[in-house]
Design a protein around this motif. Structure first.
Motif, PDB file in Angstrom:
ATOM      1  N   GLY A 137      15.213   0.982  -6.262  1.00 47.28           N
ATOM      2  CA  GLY A 137      16.420   1.798  -6.135  1.00 47.28           C
ATOM      3  C   GLY A 137      16.788   2.143  -4.706  1.00 47.28           C
ATOM      4  O   GLY A 137      17.872   2.666  -4.449  1.00 47.28           O
ATOM      5  N   LEU A 138      15.902   1.829  -3.766  1.00 44.54           N
ATOM      6  CA  LEU A 138      16.139   2.208  -2.368  1.00 44.54           C
ATOM      7  C   LEU A 138      16.784   1.114  -1.532  1.00 44.54           C
ATOM      8  O   LEU A 138      17.344   1.399  -0.481  1.00 44.54           O
ATOM      9  CB  LEU A 138      14.813   2.607  -1.696  1.00 44.54           C
ATOM     10  N   HIS A 154       7.465  -2.445  -5.780  1.00 44.58           N
ATOM     11  CA  HIS A 154       8.910  -2.699  -5.734  1.00 44.58           C
ATOM     12  C   HIS A 154       9.576  -2.186  -7.006  1.00 44.58           C
ATOM     13  O   HIS A 154      10.561  -1.446  -6.947  1.00 44.58           O
ATOM     14  CB  HIS A 154       9.235  -4.187  -5.553  1.00 44.58           C
ATOM     15  N   PHE A 155       9.049  -2.578  -8.146  1.00 48.69           N
ATOM     16  CA  PHE A 155       9.691  -2.224  -9.409  1.00 48.69           C
ATOM     17  C   PHE A 155       9.494  -0.760  -9.789  1.00 48.69           C
ATOM     18  O   PHE A 155      10.300  -0.206 -10.530  1.00 48.69           O
ATOM     19  CB  PHE A 155       9.222  -3.144 -10.532  1.00 48.69           C
ATOM     20  N   GLN A 199       0.801  -1.218   0.000  1.00 47.54           N
ATOM     21  CA  GLN A 199       0.000   0.000   0.000  1.00 47.54           C
ATOM     22  C   GLN A 199       0.835   1.270   0.000  1.00 47.54           C
ATOM     23  O   GLN A 199       0.352   2.323  -0.421  1.00 47.54           O
ATOM     24  CB  GLN A 199      -0.931   0.000   1.210  1.00 47.54           C
ATOM     25  N   TYR A 200       2.074   1.169   0.497  1.00 47.81           N
ATOM     26  CA  TYR A 200       2.925   2.341   0.627  1.00 47.81           C
ATOM     27  C   TYR A 200       4.335   2.047   0.129  1.00 47.81           C
ATOM     28  O   TYR A 200       4.884   0.993   0.430  1.00 47.81           O
ATOM     29  CB  TYR A 200       3.043   2.762   2.105  1.00 47.81           C
ATOM     30  N   PRO A 201       4.937   2.994  -0.590  1.00 47.46           N
ATOM     31  CA  PRO A 201       6.354   2.818  -0.923  1.00 47.46           C
ATOM     32  C   PRO A 201       7.173   2.813   0.371  1.00 47.46           C
ATOM     33  O   PRO A 201       6.729   3.331   1.405  1.00 47.46           O
ATOM     34  CB  PRO A 201       6.688   4.057  -1.754  1.00 47.46           C
ATOM     35  N   SER A 224      10.499  -4.725 -15.245  1.00 44.23           N
ATOM     36  CA  SER A 224      10.326  -3.432 -14.591  1.00 44.23           C
ATOM     37  C   SER A 224       9.400  -2.523 -15.399  1.00 44.23           C
ATOM     38  O   SER A 224       8.476  -1.908 -14.860  1.00 44.23           O
ATOM     39  CB  SER A 224      11.697  -2.775 -14.403  1.00 44.23           C
ATOM     40  N   GLN A 225       9.635  -2.434 -16.705  1.00 42.48           N
ATOM     41  CA  GLN A 225       8.807  -1.575 -17.547  1.00 42.48           C
ATOM     42  C   GLN A 225       7.366  -2.070 -17.633  1.00 42.48           C
ATOM     43  O   GLN A 225       6.426  -1.266 -17.605  1.00 42.48           O
ATOM     44  CB  GLN A 225       9.410  -1.475 -18.944  1.00 42.48           C
ATOM     45  N   ALA A 226       7.187  -3.369 -17.741  1.00 45.33           N
ATOM     46  CA  ALA A 226       5.830  -3.916 -17.850  1.00 45.33           C
ATOM     47  C   ALA A 226       5.039  -3.720 -16.562  1.00 45.33           C
ATOM     48  O   ALA A 226       3.841  -3.436 -16.603  1.00 45.33           O
ATOM     49  CB  ALA A 226       5.883  -5.393 -18.228  1.00 45.33           C
ATOM     50  N   LEU A 227       5.704  -3.860 -15.426  1.00 47.54           N
ATOM     51  CA  LEU A 227       5.001  -3.646 -14.163  1.00 47.54           C
ATOM     52  C   LEU A 227       4.662  -2.175 -13.956  1.00 47.54           C
ATOM     53  O   LEU A 227       3.640  -1.850 -13.361  1.00 47.54           O
ATOM     54  CB  LEU A 227       5.815  -4.193 -12.991  1.00 47.54           C
ATOM     55  N   ALA A 228       5.522  -1.301 -14.448  1.00 48.75           N
ATOM     56  CA  ALA A 228       5.250   0.134 -14.339  1.00 48.75           C
ATOM     57  C   ALA A 228       4.200   0.592 -15.351  1.00 48.75           C
ATOM     58  O   ALA A 228       3.497   1.575 -15.121  1.00 48.75           O
ATOM     59  CB  ALA A 228       6.540   0.924 -14.531  1.00 48.75           C
TER      60      ALA A 228
END
Length: 168
Positions: free
Chosen positions: A113-114, A107-108, A27-29, A140-144
């Protein structure tokens, strides 16, 4: 890395804590996650959280390894290692169908990056390195951009063909 205190908890309590972590990080980064919400949902004391994990990043790394392990279970066979395109497409399908979909997407898109979550070693073979890099980038791109998944997979397939990586 989880503490030995956490490892010695009964399985039910470990699962309760993991469920709270997955809920929070779905729910939260990571930058907006709160220990207070995690301990409330897990029904543990705040001090217990810090006995189990050194900080939120540590807790996140544990949760990520558990979630990614569940996703990889169905797609980790030798046939998938021979066909990186099929493995990537299967991973995206599994992620999309998974109860952990929101965790993986965050995550992606926000968290990768964290934190360090045990990246794969860099191969000495340039083609293997390129294939791994392309597949992870496609994921990564597909999930974004889920609405672009078909196009991303089409590009991945074409790029793999250019590298002479054949489907099984």
């Amino acid at each position: 890395m989880v503490s030995t205190t956490f490892e010695h908890l009964d399985a039910h309590k470990q699962q309760r804590v993991l469920a709270a972590l997955v809920t929070e990080f779905s729910q939260y980064p990571l930058a907006q996650a709160q220990v207070a919400r995690i301990v409330k949902q897990a029904d543990i004391a705040r001090g217990a959280f810090y006995k189990y994990f050194s900080d939120l990043k540590d807790a996140y790394q544990y949760a990520f390894k558990e979630v990614i392990g569940r996703l990889h279970t169905g797609i980790a066979g030798p046939e998938m290692r021979r066909d990186p395109y099929a493995a990537t497409a299967a991973f995206l399908h599994e992620a999309d169908e998974s109860k952990d979909r929101d965790f993986i997407r965050l995550h992606f898109t926000k968290n990768s990056g964290l934190v360090s979550v045990g990246e794969a070693p860099i191969s000495e073979n340039a083609i293997e390195w390129a294939v791994t890099t392309l597949c992870h980038s496609a994921i990564s791109q597909a999930l974004a951009n889920p609405d672009q998944t078909d196009l991303i997979l089409k590009h991945l397939k074409a790029a793999l063909e250019q590298l002479h990586v054949k489907e099984s």
